[in-house]
Design an enzyme around this catalytic site. Structure first.
Site: not given
Ligand code: PEP
Ligand code: MG
Length: 578
Positions: A190, A432, A456, A503
């Site tokens: 994060h 994911e 993920d 994404c």
């Molecule tokens: C992902 O898992 O690719 C995603 C976009 O969600 P996050 O990074 O918020 O887990």
């Molecule tokens: Mg994710």
């Protein structure tokens, strides 16, 4: 001069004095301070002692009331230890003579004190636990102070930390933090995601940067090459200043494509959307030439404050985004709390394996009040713009159906209350988890869109913790198994006429653009700073070329072959990207 190699996660070069944050509770590095900072450290120590004493007195009194004076006596022992003049003198001596921070002095003195206890008769040796307890209490006070200081920065700094908690990341002082380097973390942790979103050059996974640099040292953070240089010599400093200027020029050259459409040379249109964590970023998405929001990570609303956001707070944040975006699409993802996006301290039951635990949609199902509050706000906001709802971490059809049913319930509640909402809000899901990717044809019958979350998906397919620097080299989207799952989802979307976007961070990494286009992907949702570069590349290639690349990649069996081939292809089209 000390050169460290880590993982570059947010591009750009930052040069400034270091601000070292001690975020880890029990490992306190032996850190020196300048002689002029000694008085300040002594004051911090005195404050920490006073506050710990207050805490202990109140704990003792409450325990005596609830459990009796016998149990409360333990705190008398702690108080006596804390008020021991000889011990306090040893703390002060350590700061004065060894020029260390108050937390280093406390940790150092109390650890040798604990050893002395262990040499004593059993009855005393047993009390060593109390010494550790006192140590923790004092360190919490001291570290708490330095965390607080983080919000009160006056000048420009580069921030060095073991890692940042999600709430620290959410509250980063964007005005003064020029760069960020952490001991821990991987490409999609994060901290990395937020640094990139905020355009702060960052390197993570450095292992020991916090113990290698002192507060006030000049530090260079090179987010493109994943390098941190502590105390650089003059030629290195000058070289990096020049490099910084070249990067700024490259950025400016990208401005030229910002307002042009993302169309390939042979006329195929591509949609470039932005990922956001904070409502203010909506403007940045437009500024960078994005045409909507493909992922709004709403959990940051939660992480940035101590208390749970109210329905009104959710609603205000969503309306703020919609006001900026007009009728452009905005995909709001429901809360993805848990795992790395939830401090374990705030979780009522600490989990042994949080990435496989009660995170995301599972957490929402177990906290229905919190989930419904958010859904109410999203539905109410749906009247003000082009909103879609997306559920994270869906692993089974039943889970998706349950989420949709709750959304319908909330919709009906609102209608019963006379509050109008749109009844045709598109509903989508993140793909994911490998189970969702493998079952994508069934899922496609029940949703309006998919968004592939490669962060993920890679983690769960390859069994590699996305935030663990020790396994970071194993985390790669170029793995043929991962690519196979992505391809399957794009195909299912085409077959069932379900929109597919991607994404995860991989979508913003320029080496994958040709391949993803060749696989049939036409919507990318990426960190806003990546949009111009992606657009420039898209405008420089043909879909025919991209398809050839995808075909060739499918003949390789290792990620290293794939990545070096992909880099080569992109280099031929856009050499300046490297
Ligand atoms: C992902 O898992 O690719 C995603 C976009 O969600 P996050 O990074 O918020 O887990
Ligand atoms: Mg994710």
């Amino acid at each position: 001069m000390d050169i460290r190699k880590g993982i570059g996660v947010s591009p750009g070069v930052a040069i400034a004095q270091a601000f070292v944050l001690d975020a880890e509770e029990l490992h306190i590095p032996q850190r020196r301070v300048r002689p002029e900072a000694i008085a300040e450290e002594l004051q911090r120590l005195a404050d920490a002692l006073a506050r710990s004493q207050e805490e202990l007195i109140s704990l003792r009194d409450r325990t005596a009331q609830r459990l009796g004076t016998e149990l409360a006596a333990i705190f008398d022992f702690h108080l006596a230890l804390l008020n021991d003049n000889t011990l306090q003198e040893r703390f002060r001596d350590s700061i004065n003579k060894e020029f260390v921070t108050a937390e280093s002095a406390v940790a150092g003195v109390l650890r040798s004190y604990a050893k002395e206890f262990l040499q004593m008769p059993q009855e005393w040796a047993d009390r060593v636990k109390d010494v550790y307890d006192i140590e923790k209490r004092l360190l919490r006070q001291l570290i708490g102070q330095s965390r607080e200081n983080l919000t009160k920065l006056r000048g420009d700094v580069v921030l060095l930390a073991r890692d940042l908690t999600p709430s620290q990341t959410a509250n980063l002082n964007r005005e003064h933090i020029r760069g960020l380097a952490t001991d821990a973390g991987g490409r999609t942790s994060h901290t990395a995601i937020v640094a990139k979103a905020l355009g702060i050059p960052a390197v993570v996974g450095l292992n020991d940067v916090t113990t290698s640099a002192n507060a006030g040292d000049i530090v260079i953070i090179d987010g493109n090459r994943g390098v941190v240089i502590i105390d650089p010599d003059q030629p290195t400093l000058e070289q990096h200043r020049q490099y910084e200027r070249r990067l700024v020029e490259f950025e400016q050259s990208l401005d030229l494509v910002r307002d042009l459409p993302a169309v390939t040379l042979d006329g195929h249109e591509v949609t470039l959307l932005g990922n956001i964590e904070f409502p203010e970023e909506a403007l940045t998405v437009l500024g960078k030439g994005g045409t909507g929001i493909g992922l709004y990570r709403t959990e940051f609303l939660y992480l940035g404050q101590e208390t749970e956001p109210t329905e009104e707070e959710h609603y205000k944040a969503y309306c703020q985004v919609l006001e900026v975006m007009g009728d452009r699409p905005v995909t709001i993802r429901t809360l993805d709390l848990g795992a790395d996006k939830y401090t374990q301290k705030r979780s009522a039951i600490p989990e042994r394996n949080p990435f496989l635990g009660c995170r995301s949609i599972r957490f929402c199902f177990q906290n229905m009040g919190l989930f419904k509050t958010q859904l109410r706000a999203i539905l109410r906001a749906s009247m003000n713009g082009n909103i879609s709802v997306m559920f994270p971490l869906i692993t089974s059809i039943m889970e998706l159906r349950q989420a949709k049913m709750i959304l319908r319930d909330v919709m009906e509640d609102l209608e019963d209350e006379g509050i109008h909402v749109r009844s045709d809000v598109p509903i989508g899901m993140m793909v994911e988890v490998p189970s969702a990717a493998l079952q994508c044809n069934d899922f496609a019958e029940e949703v309006d869109f998919f968004s592939i979350g490669t962060n993920d998906l890679i983690q769960y397919t390859l069994a590699v913790d996305r935030a663990n620097e020790r396994v970071a080299p194993l985390f790669t989207g170029a793995n043929p198994a991962v690519l196979g799952l992505i391809k399957q989802v794009i195909r299912a979307g085409q077959r069932h006429d379900v929109d597919v976007s991607l994404c995860g961070e991989m979508g913003g990494e320029i080496e994958y653009t040709l391949l993803l286009l060749g696989m049939g992907l036409r919507t990318f949702s990426v960190a806003p700073p990546s949009i111009p570069e992606l657009k420039k590349l898209i405008r420089s290639v043909t879909i025919e070329h991209a398809r050839q690349v995808a075909r060739r990649v499918s003949t390789f069996v290792t990620d290293t072959e794939i990545l070096s081939y992909l880099r080569d292809q992109v280099r031929q089209v856009m050499p300046e990207a490297f």
